[in-house]
Motif scaffolding. Sequence first.
Motif, PDB file in Angstrom:
ATOM      1  N   ASN A 174     -19.746 -11.626  12.778  1.00 24.33           N
ATOM      2  CA  ASN A 174     -20.205 -12.658  11.450  1.00 24.33           C
ATOM      3  C   ASN A 174     -20.607 -13.945  11.331  1.00 24.33           C
ATOM      4  O   ASN A 174     -19.207 -13.734  12.177  1.00 24.33           O
ATOM      5  CB  ASN A 174     -19.620 -12.080  10.176  1.00 24.33           C
ATOM      6  CG  ASN A 174     -20.162 -13.199   9.193  1.00 24.33           C
ATOM      7  OD1 ASN A 174     -21.073 -13.798   8.825  1.00 24.33           O
ATOM      8  ND2 ASN A 174     -19.636 -12.232   7.787  1.00 24.33           N
TER       9      ASN A 174
ATOM     10  N   ASN B 257     -36.325  -8.304  10.980  1.00 23.54           N
ATOM     11  CA  ASN B 257     -36.281  -9.491  10.278  1.00 23.54           C
ATOM     12  C   ASN B 257     -35.199  -9.914   9.680  1.00 23.54           C
ATOM     13  O   ASN B 257     -35.248 -10.590   8.864  1.00 23.54           O
ATOM     14  CB  ASN B 257     -37.252 -10.223  10.036  1.00 23.54           C
ATOM     15  CG  ASN B 257     -38.284 -10.464  11.002  1.00 23.54           C
ATOM     16  OD1 ASN B 257     -38.117 -10.635  12.031  1.00 23.54           O
ATOM     17  ND2 ASN B 257     -39.523  -9.686  10.501  1.00 23.54           N
ATOM     18  N   GLY B 258     -34.535  -8.940   9.393  1.00 24.13           N
ATOM     19  CA  GLY B 258     -32.782  -8.835   8.604  1.00 24.13           C
ATOM     20  C   GLY B 258     -32.887  -8.662   7.105  1.00 24.13           C
ATOM     21  O   GLY B 258     -32.238  -8.959   6.278  1.00 24.13           O
TER      22      GLY B 258
ATOM     23  N   THR C 109     -26.804  -3.857  12.927  1.00 23.85           N
ATOM     24  CA  THR C 109     -28.061  -4.044  12.408  1.00 23.85           C
ATOM     25  C   THR C 109     -28.807  -2.352  13.188  1.00 23.85           C
ATOM     26  O   THR C 109     -28.180  -2.325  14.149  1.00 23.85           O
ATOM     27  CB  THR C 109     -28.764  -5.033  12.751  1.00 23.85           C
ATOM     28  OG1 THR C 109     -28.532  -4.967  13.854  1.00 23.85           O
ATOM     29  CG2 THR C 109     -27.880  -6.213  12.066  1.00 23.85           C
TER      30      THR C 109
ATOM     31  N   GLY D 103     -29.532  -2.906   2.738  1.00 21.95           N
ATOM     32  CA  GLY D 103     -29.839  -4.511   3.147  1.00 21.95           C
ATOM     33  C   GLY D 103     -27.938  -4.863   3.360  1.00 21.95           C
ATOM     34  O   GLY D 103     -27.412  -5.868   3.744  1.00 21.95           O
TER      35      GLY D 103
ATOM     36  N   LYS E 155     -24.563  -4.895   5.461  1.00 24.00           N
ATOM     37  CA  LYS E 155     -24.457  -4.942   7.090  1.00 24.00           C
ATOM     38  C   LYS E 155     -22.787  -5.023   7.874  1.00 24.00           C
ATOM     39  O   LYS E 155     -22.695  -4.682   8.849  1.00 24.00           O
ATOM     40  CB  LYS E 155     -25.024  -6.232   7.329  1.00 24.00           C
ATOM     41  CG  LYS E 155     -26.210  -7.017   7.607  1.00 24.00           C
ATOM     42  CD  LYS E 155     -26.657  -8.084   7.612  1.00 24.00           C
ATOM     43  CE  LYS E 155     -27.877  -8.744   8.155  1.00 24.00           C
ATOM     44  NZ  LYS E 155     -28.784  -8.012   6.980  1.00 24.00           N
TER      45      LYS E 155
END
Length: 150
Positions: A75, A140-141, A85, A38, A40
């Motif tokens: 961000n 979806n992150g 992403t 995850g 980023k």
Amino acid sequence: MKTTNKADIRSHCAVNYGVEIFGDRWSLLIIRDIVFDGKKTYGEFLRSEEGIATNVLASRLAFLEEQGILSRAPNPDDRRKDFYTLTEKGLDLIPIVLNIVIWSAKHDSKSYVRRSKAFLARLSRNPMQVSEELRALVRNGGCMFPESKE
């Protein structure tokens, strides 16, 4: 030096195209970090255990964005940082990364994935299902192993 222009691609062999776009070591590790951990931000990628150099990381992120594998956005909480992403084109690489995981678990007795026996068994039984679930999660992150995030 990475190819940055599709006109510079050496041949239109499907394997060659893939190697030129995502086949270097660092590009796949950036994709791995997004999918599994995850990550980023530039700083999160920089802290990966493989120790990528800052100039190489900046170059790979720019190249992957240029090729439509990654998208970059500020961000919302700290405009000095960007979030990276996977695009739909980048999400299409998830089955490839998962197949590398299966191959590595089979041939590398010290592979980290061997510690996650349930995940490896499920992935080996039904890689397409795991791939589709992971695609939706990352889109979806989310990520595969959120607890391993720094």
